[in-house]
Motif scaffolding. Structure first.
Motif, mmCIF file in Angstrom:
data_model
loop_
_atom_site.group_PDB
_atom_site.id
_atom_site.type_symbol
_atom_site.label_atom_id
_atom_site.label_comp_id
_atom_site.label_asym_id
_atom_site.label_seq_id
_atom_site.Cartn_x
_atom_site.Cartn_y
_atom_site.Cartn_z
ATOM 1 N N ALA A 12 0.877 -1.173 0.000
ATOM 2 C CA ALA A 12 0.000 0.000 0.000
ATOM 3 C C ALA A 12 0.910 1.216 0.000
ATOM 4 C CB ALA A 12 -0.917 0.000 1.221
ATOM 5 N N THR A 13 1.046 1.856 -1.161
ATOM 6 C CA THR A 13 1.968 2.984 -1.287
ATOM 7 C C THR A 13 1.240 4.196 -1.858
ATOM 8 O OG1 THR A 13 2.666 2.342 -3.529
ATOM 9 C CG2 THR A 13 3.921 1.432 -1.664
ATOM 10 N N ARG A 14 1.820 5.350 -1.613
ATOM 11 C CA ARG A 14 1.322 6.594 -2.180
ATOM 12 C C ARG A 14 2.439 7.252 -2.970
ATOM 13 N NH1 ARG A 14 -1.463 10.996 1.206
ATOM 14 N NH2 ARG A 14 -1.695 11.715 -0.951
ATOM 15 N N ALA A 15 2.077 7.846 -4.101
ATOM 16 C CA ALA A 15 3.061 8.527 -4.938
ATOM 17 C C ALA A 15 2.729 10.006 -5.034
ATOM 18 C CB ALA A 15 3.095 7.912 -6.329
ATOM 19 N N ALA A 16 3.757 10.823 -4.901
ATOM 20 C CA ALA A 16 3.649 12.272 -5.100
ATOM 21 C C ALA A 16 5.070 12.805 -5.142
ATOM 22 C CB ALA A 16 2.854 12.929 -3.980
ATOM 23 N N ALA A 17 5.217 14.026 -5.596
ATOM 24 C CA ALA A 17 6.535 14.650 -5.598
ATOM 25 C C ALA A 17 7.103 14.666 -4.185
ATOM 26 C CB ALA A 17 6.436 16.068 -6.146
ATOM 27 N N VAL A 18 8.412 14.512 -4.081
ATOM 28 C CA VAL A 18 9.059 14.389 -2.772
ATOM 29 C C VAL A 18 8.713 15.567 -1.866
ATOM 30 C CG1 VAL A 18 11.316 14.493 -1.632
ATOM 31 C CG2 VAL A 18 10.935 12.891 -3.520
ATOM 32 N N ARG A 19 8.665 16.758 -2.399
ATOM 33 C CA ARG A 19 8.397 17.937 -1.567
ATOM 34 C C ARG A 19 6.923 18.118 -1.263
ATOM 35 N NH1 ARG A 19 12.843 21.741 -4.636
ATOM 36 N NH2 ARG A 19 14.659 21.000 -3.464
ATOM 37 N N GLU A 20 6.072 17.284 -1.865
ATOM 38 C CA GLU A 20 4.633 17.349 -1.619
ATOM 39 C C GLU A 20 4.118 16.181 -0.795
ATOM 40 O OE1 GLU A 20 2.864 17.555 -5.464
ATOM 41 O OE2 GLU A 20 3.863 19.445 -5.993
ATOM 42 N N LEU A 21 4.794 15.042 -0.877
ATOM 43 C CA LEU A 21 4.351 13.850 -0.152
ATOM 44 C C LEU A 21 4.719 13.996 1.326
ATOM 45 C CD1 LEU A 21 3.149 10.940 -0.527
ATOM 46 C CD2 LEU A 21 5.534 10.146 -0.648
ATOM 47 N N PRO A 22 3.740 13.980 2.232
ATOM 48 C CA PRO A 22 4.072 14.057 3.658
ATOM 49 C C PRO A 22 5.036 12.941 4.048
ATOM 50 C CG PRO A 22 1.716 14.336 3.330
ATOM 51 C CD PRO A 22 2.276 13.909 2.007
ATOM 52 N N ALA B 198 7.063 10.089 -8.650
ATOM 53 C CA ALA B 198 6.989 8.731 -8.088
ATOM 54 C C ALA B 198 8.354 8.251 -7.614
ATOM 55 C CB ALA B 198 6.418 7.757 -9.116
ATOM 56 N N ALA B 199 9.184 9.177 -7.159
ATOM 57 C CA ALA B 199 10.534 8.813 -6.725
ATOM 58 C C ALA B 199 10.513 7.821 -5.571
ATOM 59 C CB ALA B 199 11.323 10.060 -6.336
ATOM 60 N N ILE B 200 9.556 7.984 -4.649
ATOM 61 C CA ILE B 200 9.507 7.080 -3.499
ATOM 62 C C ILE B 200 9.215 5.655 -3.940
ATOM 63 C CG2 ILE B 200 7.076 7.602 -3.040
ATOM 64 C CD1 ILE B 200 9.773 6.714 -0.431
ATOM 65 N N GLN B 201 8.329 5.473 -4.921
ATOM 66 C CA GLN B 201 8.024 4.132 -5.386
ATOM 67 C C GLN B 201 9.208 3.506 -6.099
ATOM 68 O OE1 GLN B 201 4.314 4.870 -7.537
ATOM 69 N NE2 GLN B 201 3.198 3.907 -5.856
ATOM 70 N N GLY B 202 9.913 4.296 -6.909
ATOM 71 C CA GLY B 202 11.112 3.775 -7.553
ATOM 72 C C GLY B 202 12.155 3.339 -6.543
ATOM 73 N N ALA B 203 12.329 4.146 -5.488
ATOM 74 C CA ALA B 203 13.311 3.818 -4.455
ATOM 75 C C ALA B 203 12.934 2.540 -3.714
ATOM 76 C CB ALA B 203 13.435 4.983 -3.481
ATOM 77 N N ILE B 204 11.650 2.381 -3.408
ATOM 78 C CA ILE B 204 11.190 1.177 -2.709
ATOM 79 C C ILE B 204 11.424 -0.051 -3.577
ATOM 80 C CG2 ILE B 204 9.158 -0.028 -1.825
ATOM 81 C CD1 ILE B 204 8.078 2.788 -1.039
ATOM 82 N N ASN B 205 11.067 0.043 -4.864
ATOM 83 C CA ASN B 205 11.251 -1.101 -5.755
ATOM 84 C C ASN B 205 12.721 -1.472 -5.898
ATOM 85 O OD1 ASN B 205 8.490 -1.224 -6.240
ATOM 86 N ND2 ASN B 205 8.603 0.047 -8.071
ATOM 87 N N ALA B 206 13.581 -0.466 -6.038
ATOM 88 C CA ALA B 206 15.013 -0.731 -6.166
ATOM 89 C C ALA B 206 15.554 -1.394 -4.898
ATOM 90 C CB ALA B 206 15.763 0.563 -6.449
ATOM 91 N N ALA B 207 15.077 -0.945 -3.740
ATOM 92 C CA ALA B 207 15.519 -1.549 -2.488
ATOM 93 C C ALA B 207 15.101 -3.010 -2.403
ATOM 94 C CB ALA B 207 14.953 -0.764 -1.305
#
Length: 236
Positions: free
Chosen positions: A85-95, A140-149
């Motif tokens: 369960a993930t949320r995507a938004a720009a890094v400076r906008e995603l809490p 969607a930087a957070i989702q890319g980072a999670i997938n790479a991890a």
């Protein structure tokens, strides 16, 4: 020909989407399938749809104690983790709280399953990741980072857990209920547009990803691998 006859397979996140596709595919190939997810109503509906003696139980992968206790009770031939369960938004906008929660669900949830699951020697563990790990997308930087991890974790665990095999399957766009918020016409237009932009010429469906996952389960020579099932999205 794939043959999963009598293999005991646990699909975490198996009540919908890609996980449900894996459960159907594994059952069709003769496996004894168990699914786990948070929603008991969805579990019951999925178990009925899968048939063939499929089982299910409720599990929140964010709950370390519950994961450890429940997975200590049985030994599996193969475990597939598609729950997230993930949320995507720009890094400076995603809490930050949402960023932490996304990582906790998809990465740490998979980590907890890997740590607790009892898998027989020669069996397998498969993570469902996503091609944003190698094809970044604005917002969607957070989702890319999670997938790479997760993919790095799979490679490391392939060494640590051997002779249990550990792999990752990385989908591109997959037409699942996650996209169901749009109207039918909007959804159809989205799928058509995505298909037109892919070398394969079609949009992904859960059964496309499931086919690759069960192939990896059946292949005793596959470990430490990341397989892209994206219609050519990573090269388009």
């Amino acid at each position: 020909m794939f043959d999963l006859k009598d293999r005991r397979i646990l699909v975490v996140g198996g009540s919908s989407g890609i996980g449900l596709g894996v459960a159907h595919a594994a059952r069709a190939l003769g496996a004894a399938v168990t699914i786990a997810s948070r929603d008991e109503e969805k579990i019951a509906a999925a178990v009925a749809a899968i048939g063939g003696g499929a089982r299910g139980f409720a599990l929140d992968t964010r709950d370390e104690a519950a994961v450890a206790e429940r997975l200590a009770a049985e030994t599996w031939d193969d475990v597939v983790v598609s729950a997230a369960a993930t949320r995507a938004a720009a890094v400076r906008e995603l809490p930050l709280a949402d960023a932490y929660a996304s990582m906790n669900s998809k990465f740490w949830g998979a980590y907890r399953i890997a740590r607790a699951a009892r898998i027989r020697d020669g069996g397998s563990l498969t993570f469902v990741t996503g091609y944003l790990a190698v094809r970044p997308k604005k917002g969607a930087a957070i989702q890319g980072a999670i997938n790479a991890a997760l993919e790095a974790l799979a490679r490391g665990l392939a060494l640590e857990f051997a002779p249990v095999r550990v792999n990752a399957v990385s989908p591109g766009f997959v037409d699942t209920p996650l996209w169901g918020a749009k109207s039918p016409a909007e959804h159809a237009a989205l799928v058509e547009r995505i298909a037109a932009g892919l070398p394969a010429g079609i949009a992904g469906r859960p059964e496309h990803v499931a086919l690759q996952i069960v192939a990896g389960i059946a292949n005793p020579y596959l470990t430490g691998s990341v397989t892209y099932v994206d219609g050519g999205g990573t090269i388009a």
